[in-house]
Design a protein around this motif. Structure first.
Motif, PDB file in Angstrom:
ATOM      1  N   MET A 149      86.703  31.307  57.316  1.00  0.00           N
ATOM      2  CA  MET A 149      87.506  30.412  56.477  1.00  0.00           C
ATOM      3  C   MET A 149      88.206  31.166  55.347  1.00  0.00           C
ATOM      4  N   GLY A 150      87.663  32.306  54.951  1.00  0.00           N
ATOM      5  CA  GLY A 150      88.248  33.081  53.859  1.00  0.00           C
ATOM      6  C   GLY A 150      89.265  34.116  54.305  1.00  0.00           C
ATOM      7  N   GLY A 151      89.630  34.112  55.582  1.00  0.00           N
ATOM      8  CA  GLY A 151      90.715  34.964  56.054  1.00  0.00           C
ATOM      9  C   GLY A 151      90.314  36.339  56.552  1.00  0.00           C
ATOM     10  N   LEU A 152      89.071  36.773  56.305  1.00  0.00           N
ATOM     11  CA  LEU A 152      88.704  38.148  56.645  1.00  0.00           C
ATOM     12  C   LEU A 152      88.755  38.410  58.147  1.00  0.00           C
ATOM     13  N   MET A 153      88.284  37.460  58.947  1.00  0.00           N
ATOM     14  CA  MET A 153      88.259  37.684  60.393  1.00  0.00           C
ATOM     15  C   MET A 153      89.658  37.769  60.990  1.00  0.00           C
ATOM     16  N   SER A 154      90.635  37.180  60.320  1.00  0.00           N
ATOM     17  CA  SER A 154      92.006  37.215  60.837  1.00  0.00           C
ATOM     18  C   SER A 154      92.666  38.576  60.654  1.00  0.00           C
ATOM     19  N   VAL A 155      92.119  39.413  59.761  1.00  0.00           N
ATOM     20  CA  VAL A 155      92.724  40.723  59.524  1.00  0.00           C
ATOM     21  C   VAL A 155      91.818  41.862  59.990  1.00  0.00           C
ATOM     22  N   THR A 156      90.672  41.530  60.589  1.00  0.00           N
ATOM     23  CA  THR A 156      89.723  42.529  61.048  1.00  0.00           C
ATOM     24  C   THR A 156      89.833  42.688  62.557  1.00  0.00           C
ATOM     25  N   GLY A 157      89.856  43.929  63.029  1.00  0.00           N
ATOM     26  CA  GLY A 157      89.942  44.192  64.459  1.00  0.00           C
ATOM     27  C   GLY A 157      91.285  44.759  64.855  1.00  0.00           C
ATOM     28  N   LEU A 158      91.427  45.019  66.142  1.00  0.00           N
ATOM     29  CA  LEU A 158      92.652  45.614  66.680  1.00  0.00           C
ATOM     30  C   LEU A 158      93.735  44.555  66.860  1.00  0.00           C
TER      31      LEU A 158
END
Length: 398
Positions: A149-158
């Motif tokens: 919900m805080g956006g971190l997963m959307s910018v993590t990874g390839l």
């Protein structure tokens, strides 16, 4: 007061720790490592159905690392007798830390206004998933929920991989640190006003704050952050590269580093190339630049490139596994981990505080306590007699 104090820095303060899992214990650990008398208040065994998550495996490295330098008091706040003990302790405490759902405090009668009537100087720190009010206030929340919900997963990874969880508890750990900062600020303010106050910290807000430049780019420039893998979203060359024998990170961001990088590798053609003339152009032409850099790095080993670049003043470093990390000579020099004798016998090796005070440094005076190890000691300090303690046991309050 405790028999052992980790540091003189905060030893004049007493903290009642009602928190569980990670964010709250992280917050309180910081205070304990700098010498505060921390009393970890836990339900007696069998009272909390979730006790296996936060209390049962006390020998685990995680529990030991989170709860060192604390004393343990078992107290059943669902009994009138247990609640009365807590209120007596709160009357003489400086800080209470809890991470219950916001409505639990009111139901038990230990919300801030109730505690303030007992002790106007008391600071209550409330840690929650979503905040103390608002449409989600009563929702349960864990770190991974907040990463999403805080956006971190959307910018993590390839790029194109889809949302990826970060490999550590970013929301939990940062919330603990923000809460500790809030507590220390409130203690400083109390020196002028003479009054305590209510400190709030939430995992969601902390995770958003940790998004930092990524969130600010969107808010101010309309630039939506996306997955960039091991490349930096706004700097180049900056990322992960392969050498002959492994991988290493390069950080040649900024014009000064870029010029030193080109000089160290004797690639003045890159420096004069119009496609690489500015940071913005190097980001736009990152694929070509990375290909050319990668081709060169495959001709040498990690240690060679890291030494060459660091000698030139360009940030670079190897990519370690956790065991390799702890073997690094600089990590050993920083004493990032140290062993401490445990009450069960043997030793536990724990992570030290990463902030150093030259005159009153943090320390690890003892490992995490046994369940209720200091119950009698703390109650005697609070003025209870042996007969009182026995009555509390009979009432299942301790």
């Amino acid at each position: 007061m405790p028999q052992l104090s980790a540091s003189p820095a905060l030893r004049r303060f007493r903290v009642l720790d009602l928190s569980r899992v990670r964010a709250g214990p992280t917050c309180v650990r910081m205070l304990a490592d700098f010498g505060a008398d921390v009393i970890r208040i836990e339900p007696p065994p069998g009272v909390d159905p979730n006790e296996a998550m936060f209390a049962a495996d006390r020998w685990s490295g995680d529990f030991q690392n989170l709860n060192r330098n604390k004393r343990s008091l078992t107290l059943n706040l669902k009994t009138p007798e247990g609640l009365e003990v807590f209120k007596r302790l709160a009357a003489g405490a400086d800080v209470v830390v809890e991470n219950w759902r916001p409505d639990v405090k009111q139901r038990l009668g230990v919300d801030y206004e109730s505690l303030r009537r007992i002790n106007p100087r008391l600071i209550l720190a409330s840690i929650s998933g979503f905040g103390q009010s608002g449409p989600y206030a009563r929702r349960p929340g864990f770190d991974q929920i907040m990463q999403g919900m805080g956006g971190l997963m959307s910018v993590t990874g390839l790029p194109g991989q889809g949302p990826v969880r970060a490999g550590l508890a970013v929301a939990d750990s940062s919330t603990g640190l923000y809460a500790a900062l809030g507590i220390l600020t409130a203690l400083l303010e109390r020196e002028e006003s003479g009054e305590g106050q209510w400190v709030h910290a939430s995992l969601l807000h902390s995770q958003i704050a940790m998004m930092d430049f990524q969130a600010a780019r969107y808010l101010n420039d309309g630039d939506v952050p996306r997955q960039e893998g091991n490349d930096h979203p706004t700097s180049s060359p900056m990322g992960l590269f392969h050498a002959k024998d492994g991988m290493f990170n390069l950080g040649a961001a900024g014009e000064g580093n870029w010029k030193r990088f080109c000089a160290a590798l004797e690639r003045h053609d890159w420096e004069s190339d119009p496609e690489f003339a500015t940071e913005k152009l190097r980001v736009a032409n990152r694929q070509r630049l990375n290909r050319e850099i990668q081709a060169m790095f495959l001709n040498g080993e990690v240690d060679h490139w890291v030494a060459l670049l660091n000698d030139a003043g360009v940030p670079a470093g190897p990519v370690y596994s956790v065991p390799q990390m702890f073997e690094d000579p600089q990590v050993k020099h920083l004493q990032a981990a140290r062993s401490c004798p445990a009450w069960q016998g043997g030793e536990r090796t724990l992570i030290t505080q990463p902030v150093t005070l030259a005159r009153t440094p943090a320390d690890i005076a003892r490992t995490a306590p046994g369940w209720g190890e200091h119950t009698e000691e703390i109650l005697l300090e609070a003025g209870y007699a042996d007969a009182d303690i026995e009555r509390l046991r009979e009432a299942r309050a301790i």
